[in-house]
Design a protein around this motif. Structure first.
Motif, short mmCIF file in Angstrom:
data_model
loop_
_atom_site.label_atom_id
_atom_site.label_comp_id
_atom_site.label_asym_id
_atom_site.label_seq_id
_atom_site.Cartn_x
_atom_site.Cartn_y
_atom_site.Cartn_z
N GLN A 129 0.84 -1.19 0.00
CA GLN A 129 0.00 0.00 0.00
C GLN A 129 0.88 1.25 0.00
N PHE A 130 0.28 2.40 -0.28
CA PHE A 130 1.02 3.66 -0.41
C PHE A 130 1.01 4.48 0.88
N TYR A 131 -0.10 4.44 1.61
CA TYR A 131 -0.30 5.35 2.73
C TYR A 131 -0.38 4.66 4.09
N GLY A 132 -0.45 3.35 4.10
CA GLY A 132 -0.52 2.63 5.37
C GLY A 132 -1.87 2.72 6.06
N THR A 133 -2.93 2.90 5.30
CA THR A 133 -4.26 3.01 5.92
C THR A 133 -4.88 1.66 6.24
N ARG A 134 -4.41 0.61 5.61
CA ARG A 134 -4.96 -0.73 5.85
C ARG A 134 -4.12 -1.46 6.89
N VAL A 135 -4.79 -1.99 7.90
CA VAL A 135 -4.13 -2.66 9.01
C VAL A 135 -4.66 -4.08 9.09
N ASN A 136 -3.75 -5.02 9.29
CA ASN A 136 -4.14 -6.42 9.47
C ASN A 136 -4.88 -6.54 10.80
N PRO A 137 -6.13 -7.02 10.79
CA PRO A 137 -6.90 -7.06 12.03
C PRO A 137 -6.38 -8.10 13.04
N VAL A 138 -5.59 -9.05 12.58
CA VAL A 138 -5.04 -10.06 13.48
C VAL A 138 -3.79 -9.54 14.18
N THR A 139 -2.88 -8.95 13.41
CA THR A 139 -1.60 -8.50 13.97
C THR A 139 -1.65 -7.05 14.45
N LEU A 140 -2.66 -6.31 14.03
CA LEU A 140 -2.76 -4.87 14.29
C LEU A 140 -1.52 -4.12 13.82
N ARG A 141 -0.97 -4.60 12.73
CA ARG A 141 0.16 -3.95 12.04
C ARG A 141 -0.30 -3.60 10.64
N PRO A 142 0.26 -2.55 10.06
CA PRO A 142 -0.13 -2.22 8.68
C PRO A 142 0.28 -3.34 7.73
N TYR A 143 -0.54 -3.55 6.72
CA TYR A 143 -0.11 -4.42 5.63
C TYR A 143 1.13 -3.77 5.01
N PRO A 144 1.94 -4.52 4.27
CA PRO A 144 3.18 -3.95 3.71
C PRO A 144 2.94 -2.61 3.01
N VAL A 145 3.90 -1.71 3.23
CA VAL A 145 3.84 -0.34 2.69
C VAL A 145 4.99 -0.14 1.71
N ARG A 146 4.67 0.41 0.56
CA ARG A 146 5.68 0.76 -0.44
C ARG A 146 6.53 1.91 0.09
N CYS A 147 7.82 1.80 -0.01
CA CYS A 147 8.77 2.82 0.44
C CYS A 147 8.40 3.34 1.83
N ASP A 152 5.25 8.67 5.78
CA ASP A 152 4.68 9.80 6.53
C ASP A 152 4.60 11.06 5.68
N GLU A 153 5.51 11.23 4.73
CA GLU A 153 5.41 12.36 3.81
C GLU A 153 4.16 12.23 2.95
N ARG A 154 3.92 11.02 2.43
CA ARG A 154 2.72 10.81 1.62
C ARG A 154 1.46 11.00 2.46
N ARG A 155 1.49 10.51 3.69
CA ARG A 155 0.33 10.66 4.57
C ARG A 155 0.06 12.14 4.84
N THR A 156 1.10 12.91 5.11
CA THR A 156 0.94 14.34 5.35
C THR A 156 0.33 15.02 4.13
N ASP A 157 0.76 14.62 2.96
CA ASP A 157 0.25 15.22 1.72
C ASP A 157 -1.25 15.07 1.56
N VAL A 158 -1.84 14.00 2.12
CA VAL A 158 -3.28 13.77 1.99
C VAL A 158 -4.05 14.08 3.28
N GLY A 159 -3.35 14.61 4.28
CA GLY A 159 -4.04 15.02 5.50
C GLY A 159 -4.13 13.96 6.58
N LEU A 160 -3.30 12.93 6.49
CA LEU A 160 -3.30 11.88 7.51
C LEU A 160 -2.17 12.12 8.51
N ALA A 161 -2.37 11.69 9.73
CA ALA A 161 -1.34 11.77 10.76
C ALA A 161 -0.23 10.77 10.44
#
Length: 174
Positions: A129-147, A152-161
């Protein structure tokens, strides 16, 4: 949708907005019921609701394009995104992801909407994923994130913490 916004929208798109809001509320209600009673009947009702909501959204998209805030009102546009995220049709989600991307680039749709549907589609396709918005409900960790070093720069660009802040909030709520 506020009455001032409803008056500014053409009747057909105002009706589409009301329909999106109604359908998203119905799905939320069925999800709550299914959490309290996770039996087969509740799961069937929720699956049927999501399939019907997908078809209604498909009709709206076919007639009007992606239901942006300008077209149906901001709350209804967000309801459309919620319906899309639960749609049982990846091809439709991918089609709408591209429409949301165009609308976001033109300033007609919040960029955060694109973040959610882009990540949803990436995870569904087994891609990072690009922004880390999807989280594995079992591990409570984000699914793999590209770069991940620049997420966090990409998240900031779209208004996410920042991602770690989202994870800390998730852990507090778990």
């Amino acid at each position: 949708m506020t009455s001032a916004v409803a008056w500014a929208l053409p009747a057909a798109t105002a009706a589409a907005g009301r329909e999106l809001l109604r359908r998203a509320a119905e799905e939320r209600d069925l999800m709550r019921r299914a959490q309290g009673d996770p039996g087969a009947l509740a799961r069937h009702r929720l699956a049927r609701c999501r399939a019907e909501n997908t078809e209604a959204l498909r009709t709206i998209v076919d007639r009007h394009g992606w239901p942006t805030g300008r077209l149906v009102g901001e709350p209804a546009s967000t309801a459309a995104l919620m319906i899309l995220l639960h749609a049982p049709d990846l091809a439709f989600q991918l089609r709408c992801r591209d429409l949301v991307a165009e609308a976001a680039a033109d300033g007609h749709c919040p960029a955060v909407h694109l973040a959610y549907i882009a990540d949803h589609c990436a995870v569904a396709r087994g891609e990072p994923q690009f922004y880390g918005t999807r989280v594995n409900p079992v591990t409570l960790r984000p699914y793999p994130v590209r770069c991940p070093e620049t997420v966090d720069e990409r998240r900031t660009d779209v208004g996410l913490a920042p991602l770690e802040q989202q994870m800390a909030a998730l852990r507090r709520g778990a």
